[in-house]
Design an enzyme around this catalytic site. Structure first.
Site, PDB file in Angstrom:
ATOM      1  N   HIS A 144      40.728  73.592  29.847  1.00  0.00           N
ATOM      2  CA  HIS A 144      40.575  74.959  29.338  1.00  0.00           C
ATOM      3  C   HIS A 144      41.141  75.128  27.927  1.00  0.00           C
ATOM      4  O   HIS A 144      40.910  76.162  27.291  1.00  0.00           O
ATOM      5  CB  HIS A 144      41.290  75.966  30.243  1.00  0.00           C
ATOM      6  CG  HIS A 144      40.676  76.123  31.599  1.00  0.00           C
ATOM      7  ND1 HIS A 144      39.332  76.348  31.790  1.00  0.00           N
ATOM      8  CD2 HIS A 144      41.234  76.100  32.854  1.00  0.00           C
ATOM      9  CE1 HIS A 144      39.087  76.449  33.090  1.00  0.00           C
ATOM     10  NE2 HIS A 144      40.209  76.292  33.740  1.00  0.00           N
ATOM     11  N   ASP A 181      35.724  70.084  38.029  1.00  0.00           N
ATOM     12  CA  ASP A 181      36.709  71.101  38.369  1.00  0.00           C
ATOM     13  C   ASP A 181      35.959  72.379  38.740  1.00  0.00           C
ATOM     14  O   ASP A 181      34.900  72.670  38.186  1.00  0.00           O
ATOM     15  CB  ASP A 181      37.614  71.356  37.163  1.00  0.00           C
ATOM     16  CG  ASP A 181      38.789  72.274  37.477  1.00  0.00           C
ATOM     17  OD1 ASP A 181      39.912  71.774  37.627  1.00  0.00           O
ATOM     18  OD2 ASP A 181      38.580  73.504  37.567  1.00  0.00           O
ATOM     19  N   HIS A 183      36.491  75.330  38.020  1.00  0.00           N
ATOM     20  CA  HIS A 183      36.449  76.292  36.925  1.00  0.00           C
ATOM     21  C   HIS A 183      35.741  75.685  35.717  1.00  0.00           C
ATOM     22  O   HIS A 183      35.775  74.473  35.514  1.00  0.00           O
ATOM     23  CB  HIS A 183      37.870  76.715  36.541  1.00  0.00           C
ATOM     24  CG  HIS A 183      38.681  77.201  37.709  1.00  0.00           C
ATOM     25  ND1 HIS A 183      39.671  76.439  38.296  1.00  0.00           N
ATOM     26  CD2 HIS A 183      38.612  78.355  38.414  1.00  0.00           C
ATOM     27  CE1 HIS A 183      40.193  77.111  39.319  1.00  0.00           C
ATOM     28  NE2 HIS A 183      39.570  78.268  39.406  1.00  0.00           N
ATOM     29  N   ASP A 269      39.866  71.117  42.951  1.00  0.00           N
ATOM     30  CA  ASP A 269      40.041  72.475  43.443  1.00  0.00           C
ATOM     31  C   ASP A 269      38.778  73.097  44.018  1.00  0.00           C
ATOM     32  O   ASP A 269      38.758  74.295  44.323  1.00  0.00           O
ATOM     33  CB  ASP A 269      40.619  73.379  42.346  1.00  0.00           C
ATOM     34  CG  ASP A 269      39.991  73.149  40.985  1.00  0.00           C
ATOM     35  OD1 ASP A 269      39.005  72.389  40.895  1.00  0.00           O
ATOM     36  OD2 ASP A 269      40.489  73.711  39.996  1.00  0.00           O
TER      37      ASP A 269
END
Length: 366
Positions: A144, A181, A183, A269
């Site tokens: 990120h 991931d 996200h 995740d």
């Protein structure tokens, strides 16, 4: 004889602190703080992942080691000088926050450099032939982090730092990053959005984090147009959907691109038990996904594959997902059994979602 798989990690990475910030649940009033201190990005899921590898005997079968920290020169290939200077100054003082949901304590800069250094060394040793593939258990994570701002637990862009160092030291020309991931990998996307020498692909739960980020229309700009691919997956997606997305879209895109190296942003995740997402993968899912990526790496780039750890917040379940992933990389099986209940299949949902993925593939012309 050199071991096929490297595993790079350092205990100091688990000493990174996110400060006194509640994220798992709101704290105050009648709500008591949880035992973990309230922040999802605690060291425990990573520590338990490594410990399970140790007690199962898997670590002994790997080329296990630490690495030197990334240098300031390494960082400046992915980040602005202003951001690096601000991060170092805040770290030397008492810590702080230089973005969104990415707090750090005193000394956070040095630990983040070590985390990036693990990724850098993993990439280097796959390219120089020491290892066939590698897993870097980096912390804090990186996908990120923007060039000029931290975000979402991420303080440095670990994978871009590793790739840019490899371009200088090893002359690697075409690299593909596949981010699974849960996200959106917005930081990696931002760094390479105008470039064609690094292909970025992100599979993520639609609309989770960052909000309004990672849509199909984000395809890159200028020289980078067509070299950024986002695959939005609906909440509730499980093994069948992820494997279909990999085979229907990711593999053909990689085959068209023909990278010299594939790097996986290995967020764990999307598992059924993760508190920050609503997906339904289990440990066998990660084993099978890793197998798909190993096969395409073998086809396209002589098996050169590096996995760099990102998210994964279930302290109980991440270790099983991580173990299965590294077992597959190393072609070793331990006696560990995953006894957690597997998610139930919903055939109507699977069929509906495959149609959506087919439509995405048509848009992408693969």
């Amino acid at each position: 004889m050199a071991k096929q798989t490297a595993f790079l990690h350092d205990e100091l990475c688990l000493w990174h602190t996110t400060g006194e910030h509640a994220l798992v649940m709101p704290v105050g009033g009648w709500i008591q703080p949880p035992a973990s201190g309230g922040h999802a990005e605690s060291p425990e899921s990573k520590r338990r992942f490594k410990t399970l590898m140790d007690v199962s005997g898997l670590t002994a079968k790997l080329d296990y080691r630490s690495a030197d920290p990334a240098t300031e020169e390494d960082l400046l290939r992915a980040h602005t000088a202003t951001y690096v200077q601000q991060f170092k100054a805040a770290s030397d003082a008492r810590g702080g926050e230089l973005g969104l949901f990415a707090p750090f304590g005193k000394g956070g800069y040095e630990i983040a450099c070590l985390s990036a250094g693990l990724a850098k060394q993993a990439v280097a040793d796959v390219l120089n032939g020491r290892n066939q593939n590698a897993y870097a258990l980096s912390r804090p994570p990186g996908h990120h982090c923007l060039p000029d701002q931290s975000m979402g637990f991420c303080l440095l862009a670990n994978i871009p730092i590793a790739i840019e160092a490899a371009k200088v030291a090893h002359g690697v020309e075409r690299v593909a990053v596949v981010d699974w991931d849960v996200h959106h990998g917005n930081g990696t996307q931002a760094i390479y959005y105008h470039r064609s020498d690094v292909l970025t692909i992100s599979l993520h739960q639609e609309g989770v984090f960052p909000p309004h980020s990672g849509t199909m229309t984000e395809r890159g700009e200028g020289d980078g147009h067509g070299y950024n691919v986002n695959i939005n997956l609906l909440a509730g997606s499980g093994q069948d959907i992820y494997l279909y997305a990999l085979r229907r879209i990711v593999v053909p895109v990689l085959q068209n691109y023909k990278p010299d190296l594939i790097v996986i942003a290995s967020g764990l995740d999307a598992n059924l038990y993760d508190p920050l997402a609503r997906m339904q993968l289990n440990s066998e899912s990660y084993r099978l996904m890793t197998r798909v990526m190993m096969e395409v790496a073998e086809e396209l780039c002589s098996g050169r594959l590096v996995m760099v750890h990102e998210g994964g917040y279930s302290e109980a379940y991440v270790p099983f997902c991580g173990l299965a992933t590294v077992e597959e990389l190393a072609q070793e099986r331990t006696e560990v059994e995953d006894t957690f209940p597997a998610p139930a299949d919903n055939e109507r949902f699977i069929s509906f979602h495959k149609q959506i993925l087919d439509e995405m593939a048509e848009v992408l012309q693969v």
